[in-house]
Scaffold this motif. Structure first.
Motif, PDB file in Angstrom:
ATOM      1  N   MET A  68       0.558  -0.864  -0.030  1.00 34.29           N
ATOM      2  CA  MET A  68      -0.048   0.061   0.299  1.00 34.29           C
ATOM      3  C   MET A  68       0.938   0.873   0.518  1.00 34.29           C
ATOM      4  O   MET A  68       1.190   2.448  -0.652  1.00 34.29           O
ATOM      5  N   GLN A  69       1.991   1.420   1.256  1.00 43.47           N
ATOM      6  CA  GLN A  69       3.120   2.090   0.659  1.00 43.47           C
ATOM      7  C   GLN A  69       3.435   2.459  -0.515  1.00 43.47           C
ATOM      8  O   GLN A  69       4.081   3.380  -1.116  1.00 43.47           O
ATOM      9  N   TRP A 120       2.771   1.359  -3.378  1.00 42.63           N
ATOM     10  CA  TRP A 120       1.959   2.353  -4.038  1.00 42.63           C
ATOM     11  C   TRP A 120       1.621   3.216  -4.462  1.00 42.63           C
ATOM     12  O   TRP A 120       1.801   4.241  -5.421  1.00 42.63           O
ATOM     13  N   VAL A 121       1.283   3.668  -3.589  1.00 44.90           N
ATOM     14  CA  VAL A 121       0.795   4.946  -2.970  1.00 44.90           C
ATOM     15  C   VAL A 121       2.147   5.800  -2.582  1.00 44.90           C
ATOM     16  O   VAL A 121       2.116   7.191  -3.826  1.00 44.90           O
ATOM     17  N   SER A 122       3.431   5.741  -2.787  1.00 46.78           N
ATOM     18  CA  SER A 122       4.493   7.023  -3.007  1.00 46.78           C
ATOM     19  C   SER A 122       5.481   6.381  -4.366  1.00 46.78           C
ATOM     20  O   SER A 122       6.133   7.287  -4.864  1.00 46.78           O
ATOM     21  N   ASN A 170      10.874   4.305  -2.896  1.00 44.42           N
ATOM     22  CA  ASN A 170      10.967   3.374  -2.467  1.00 44.42           C
ATOM     23  C   ASN A 170      11.799   3.412  -1.401  1.00 44.42           C
ATOM     24  O   ASN A 170      13.088   2.522  -0.976  1.00 44.42           O
ATOM     25  N   SER A 171      11.663   4.544  -0.036  1.00 42.05           N
ATOM     26  CA  SER A 171      11.896   4.551   1.208  1.00 42.05           C
ATOM     27  C   SER A 171      11.818   3.857   1.937  1.00 42.05           C
ATOM     28  O   SER A 171      10.829   3.296   2.950  1.00 42.05           O
ATOM     29  N   VAL A 200       4.474   1.098   9.967  1.00 44.19           N
ATOM     30  CA  VAL A 200       3.339   0.594   9.363  1.00 44.19           C
ATOM     31  C   VAL A 200       3.113  -1.011   8.860  1.00 44.19           C
ATOM     32  O   VAL A 200       1.935  -1.341   9.257  1.00 44.19           O
ATOM     33  N   ALA A 211      11.533   3.938   6.141  1.00 46.39           N
ATOM     34  CA  ALA A 211      10.575   5.315   6.793  1.00 46.39           C
ATOM     35  C   ALA A 211       8.715   4.208   6.665  1.00 46.39           C
ATOM     36  O   ALA A 211       7.989   3.973   7.807  1.00 46.39           O
ATOM     37  N   PHE A 212       8.910   2.764   5.915  1.00 47.24           N
ATOM     38  CA  PHE A 212       7.513   1.946   5.672  1.00 47.24           C
ATOM     39  C   PHE A 212       7.099   0.831   7.029  1.00 47.24           C
ATOM     40  O   PHE A 212       6.690   0.268   7.109  1.00 47.24           O
TER      41      PHE A 212
END
Lengths: 182, 465
Positions: free
Chosen positions: A78-79, A81-83, A97-98, A105, A101-102
Motif C-alpha cells: 500500500m505504501q 503503491w502510494v509513494s 521507495n524509502s 506501518v 520508513a515504511f
C-alpha cells in the motif's frame, strides 16, 4: 440419577462428572469401548482432555501465519503503491521507495491482520456464533460453566445404542446421565 | 460454598502470600466473582458513577466550545505549538500500556499471579486508549476531517505522508486499540457464558448469551481458544512495545533539543509501563476493598506490582540521567542550554516536582512494608500518576518554549479549557470503568478456575452443590 426422557431423535447422551479426573477416566473408558464421536465440556481449559479425545492439532496457527503475511504484504505494498506509483514525489532526490520508513506501518498492519485472523479463525473453527445448540437443552448443563464436567456421546457414533450406551455411561459413576434432545 | 477440606500452600514459598486465598474451589470463585455483577447495584456505585458522569459533562462542554471556536481557546501558541493535547495523549497512552503488558507479556512468561488483575487492567487499557485517542482528533483543528489521517482513495488524490512518525502513530494507536479490544473481548467470552448460565433476569440472560456467542466450553472450543489466546498474546507483546516507541518517534525524529534523543524509545516504553502499573495499583487497591475481592487480589499481587513499579521507575530515572549526560557529552550548545533551562529555568518547579514524584517517592518501594501496605502503595502510585504527567509536560514544554532563537522565546500555560478537557477525560475514563465493573466480571473467572485446582488438593474440586 434420573431416567432421561426419551425423544425420537436425540442429539447425544450426556454424563455429568464432578471432577476432571472422573471425566478423564470416563473418556479413556469410552475410547476403550470403541466410541469415537465424543465431546467433553469443562469449565476451564484442560489440554489433557483434548488429547484424550484423540484430537491432535488446530489449524489456527496456520491461519494466523497467513493473516500476518497478508497484513505485511498489504501494509508494505500500500505504501509502495502510494509513494512510488500513484503519487511519486521527489523530495531532494531521495528514493521514492524509502522502505525503511515504511517498516513501522508494515509492522502494525502485520499485527493487525494476524490478530484479526486469530480471533476470526478461532470463531470459525469453533463455529461461533451459534445461538442454539442441543446441549443447552440439558438443564444441568448450566453448571458446565461453573464446576461440572460433561461427556457427550453423539447419536451418529457407530457404536451408539440408546440402551447400551446409557448403561455404559451409568457404569462410569456419573452424577447424572441425560439424553440431549436435538 | 467454600470447601471444608484442607488447603496446601506447599507449592508457594512460605514467605510469600498466596495468589488466591486458601479454601477456594472452581465453584466458589465463580460464585464470588459473578456475584459482583449479578447482585444489586451498591449505593456507592451510583455516587461514583454520577460524579464521573458530571466530569464527562465537563468534557462535552469543553469539546463543544472547541468545535465552535477552534483551538484558540487553548493555551497553544508559537513557540509552544504542542501543549496539553500531546501531553495528555502521551500520558493516557502510557497508562494504556499496563493492560496488555499484564495480559500478554506476563502470560507468556507464565506469571500466574497476573490472572486476577489482567481483566480490569485490559479494560483500563481500552478506556485509557479511548481517552488518548480524543486528543489527536481534537488537536487537528477540524476534527470532522480527522479521517484524512487514514489512507483512502479520495477525489483530491492525496495520501498521508508515510515517512512521517505522525502517520505511523495513527497506525500504531489504531492497531493497538483494535488488538486490545479483541484481546479483551476474547478473554471475556467464556465468562459471558458463565454469566449467561447464572443470570436470573431474562434481559441479562439474553444480553450475556448474545455476547457469549453460544460458547459451550467443549474440548474443541477450549483448544482453539487457548491457541488463539496464546497467539494473540504473542502478537500483542511486540505491539505494546512498538506503540510507545512510535509515540516517542513523534518527538525523537524532530530536530529539537530535548526531543532529538536516541534514548527516547526505551525510556518512553519503560515510562509507559511505570505509569500503567501505577494506574493499575490506583484502581486495584480500592476495588478489592469495595467488592470484597481480597481473596483474589492478595498482598502478593500488590507486592509484585510494587516491584514492577520500582524496576520501571529505576529505568525511567536512568532515562533522566542519560538525557542530562548526553547533553553534556554531546558538546552541543543548544542541548546543554536546554538541560540547564529545564533545571534552572522558569519551569524549574515542574522539573523538581517530577523528580520528587517519579524518582524519589518510588524509592520507598524498596521496603517490603511499603509494598505490602495497600494505602502506602496507593499513595506512591498517585505520586507516579502525577509525576508521569509532569514528565510529559516538562518534555513538551521546556523543549519548545526556548529554542534556537532567543527572539522567539515564550511561556506556556494551559487555559481553563485545557484543564476542563483533561479533567473531562479523567471523568470519561472513570465513567467507563464504573460501567465495566458493574456489568462485566472484573476478574477473569475461567482463568481463576484454572489456577484454583492447581493450588488446591484434588478434594476441593468436589464442591457440594
Amino acid at each position: 440419577m434420573s431416567t432421561p426422557a426419551t425423544s425420537k431423535r436425540p442429539f447425544a447422551l450426556m454424563a455429568e462428572f464432578r471432577s476432571s479426573k472422573e471425566l478423564l477416566h470416563a473418556i479413556r473408558e469410552a475410547r476403550g469401548a470403541g466410541y469415537t464421536q465424543l465431546e467433553a465440556y469443562t469449565p476451564y481449559p484442560i489440554e489433557e482432555i483434548w488429547e484424550e479425545l484423540g484430537h491432535h492439532r488446530s489449524w489456527l496457527p496456520l491461519v494466523v501465519l497467513i493473516g500476518g503475511i497478508f497484513g505485511a504484504c498489504f501494509g508494505f505494498f500500500m505504501q509502495y503503491w502510494v509513494s512510488v506509483i500513484n503519487y511519486p514525489m521527489n523530495v531532494g532526490g531521495r528514493p521514492l521507495n524509502s522502505w525503511v520508513a515504511f517498516i513501522p506501518v508494515t509492522f502494525e498492519t502485520t499485527i493487525l491482520f494476524a490478530a484479526g485472523a486469530a480471533v476470526l479463525g478461532m470463531f470459525a473453527l469453533n463455529k461461533l456464533p451459534m445461538p442454539y445448540h442441543p446441549v443447552f437443552n440439558v438443564e444441568r448443563f448450566a453448571l458446565a460453566s461453573r464446576d461440572r464436567y460433561f461427556l457427550a456421546i453423539a447419536r451418529w457414533d457407530p457404536k451408539y445404542d440408546r440402551q447400551a450406551t446409557e448403561e455404559f455411561l451409568h457404569r462410569l459413576a456419573p452424577q447424572e446421565v441425560s439424553e440431549v434432545a436435538s | 460454598m467454600k470447601s471444608s477440606e484442607g488447603f496446601q500452600t506447599s507449592a508457594v514459598k512460605p514467605s510469600q502470600p498466596p495468589i488466591v486465598a486458601p479454601g477456594h474451589s472452581p465453584g466458589s470463585v465463580t460464585d464470588q466473582i459473578t456475584a459482583v455483577v449479578l447482585s444489586e447495584t451498591p449505593r456507592w456505585w451510583w455516587v461514583a458513577f454520577g460524579f464521573s458522569f458530571l466530569l464527562v459533562m465537563v468534557l462535552l462542554r469543553a469539546l463543544t466550545k472547541l468545535l465552535f471556536e477552534g483551538t484558540g481557546i487553548w493555551g497553544l501558541n508559537i513557540p509552544v505549538g504542542w501543549g496539553f493535547a500531546i501531553i495528555n495523549f502521551v500520558w493516557w497512552i502510557g497508562i494504556g500500556h499496563a493492560g496488555t503488558l499484564i495480559s500478554a507479556i506476563l502470560l507468556l512468561v507464565r506469571q500466574e499471579w497476573r490472572t486476577s488483575i489482567n481483566r480490569f487492567a485490559e479494560a483500563m487499557t481500552l478506556f485509557a486508549v479511548a481517552c488518548a485517542g480524543i486528543f489527536p482528533l481534537i488537536h487537528v483543528g477540524r476534527p470532522w476531517l480527522a479521517y484524512w489521517l487514514l489512507p483512502y482513495p479520495n477525489t483530491m488524490d492525496l495520501w498521508p505522508q508515510f515517512r512521517s512518525p505522525l502517520v505511523w502513530d495513527v497506525f500504531a494507536v489504531s492497531t493497538y486499540a483494535t488488538v486490545s479490544l479483541l484481546f479483551w473481548y476474547v478473554g471475556l467470552i467464556p465468562d459471558m457464558a458463565t454469566l449467561r448460565d447464572r443470570a436470573q433476569g431474562q434481559f441479562a440472560k439474553i444480553a450475556y448469551g448474545f455476547l457469549s456467542m453460544g460458547w459451550r466450553g467443549s474440548a474443541t472450543h477450549w483448544h482453539n481458544y487457548e491457541t488463539a489466546y496464546l497467539l494473540l498474546a504473542g502478537l500483542a507483546t511486540p505491539l505494546v512495545v512498538s506503540v510507545h516507541t512510535v509515540v516517542s518517534f513523534d518527538f525523537a525524529v524532530a530536530q529539537l533539543p530535548g526531543w532529538h534523543a536516541t534514548i527516547f524509545p526505551p525510556y518512553f516504553v519503560a515510562g509507559a509501563i511505570f505509569a500503567g502499573f501505577a494506574m493499575v495499583i490506583t484502581l486495584a487497591v480500592p476495588l478489592r476493598s469495595l467488592f470484597g475481592l481480597k481473596d483474589f487480589i492478595t498482598t502478593r499481587h500488590l507486592q509484585n506490582m510494587g516491584k514492577i513499579l520500582l524496576a520501571t521507575g529505576l529505568i525511567v530515572a536512568y532515562g533522566y540521567l542519560v538525557e542530562i549526560f548526553m547533553a553534556w557529552y554531546s558538546g552541543n550548545w543548544f542541548e546543554q542550554f536546554m538541560i540547564l533551562n529545564r533545571i534552572q529555568g522558569p519551569y524549574q518547579k515542574q522539573w523538581m516536582a517530577l523528580l520528587l514524584c517519579n524518582v524519589l517517592v518510588p524509592q520507598l518501594l524498596w521496603f517490603r512494608r511499603v509494598r505490602s501496605s495497600p494505602i502506602l502503595l496507593f499513595l506512591v502510585a498517585m505520586f507516579v500518576n502525577v509525576g508521569m504527567w509532569l514528565e510529559r509536560f516538562v518534555i513538551v514544554v521546556t523543549s519548545l518554549h526556548r529554542d534556537f532563537l532567543p527572539s522567539s522565546w515564550g511561556m506556556y500555560s494551559g487555559t481553563v479549557w485545557d484543564w476542563a478537557t483533561f479533567v473531562g477525560t479523567i471523568g470519561l475514563f472513570l465513567a467507563l470503568l464504573f460501567l465495566f465493573i458493574r456489568f462485566l466480571p472484573i476478574i477473569s473467572i475461567f482463568e481463576m478456575r484454572t489456577i484454583v485446582p492447581k493450588q488446591a488438593t484434588d478434594t476441593t474440586e468436589e464442591t457440594a452443590q
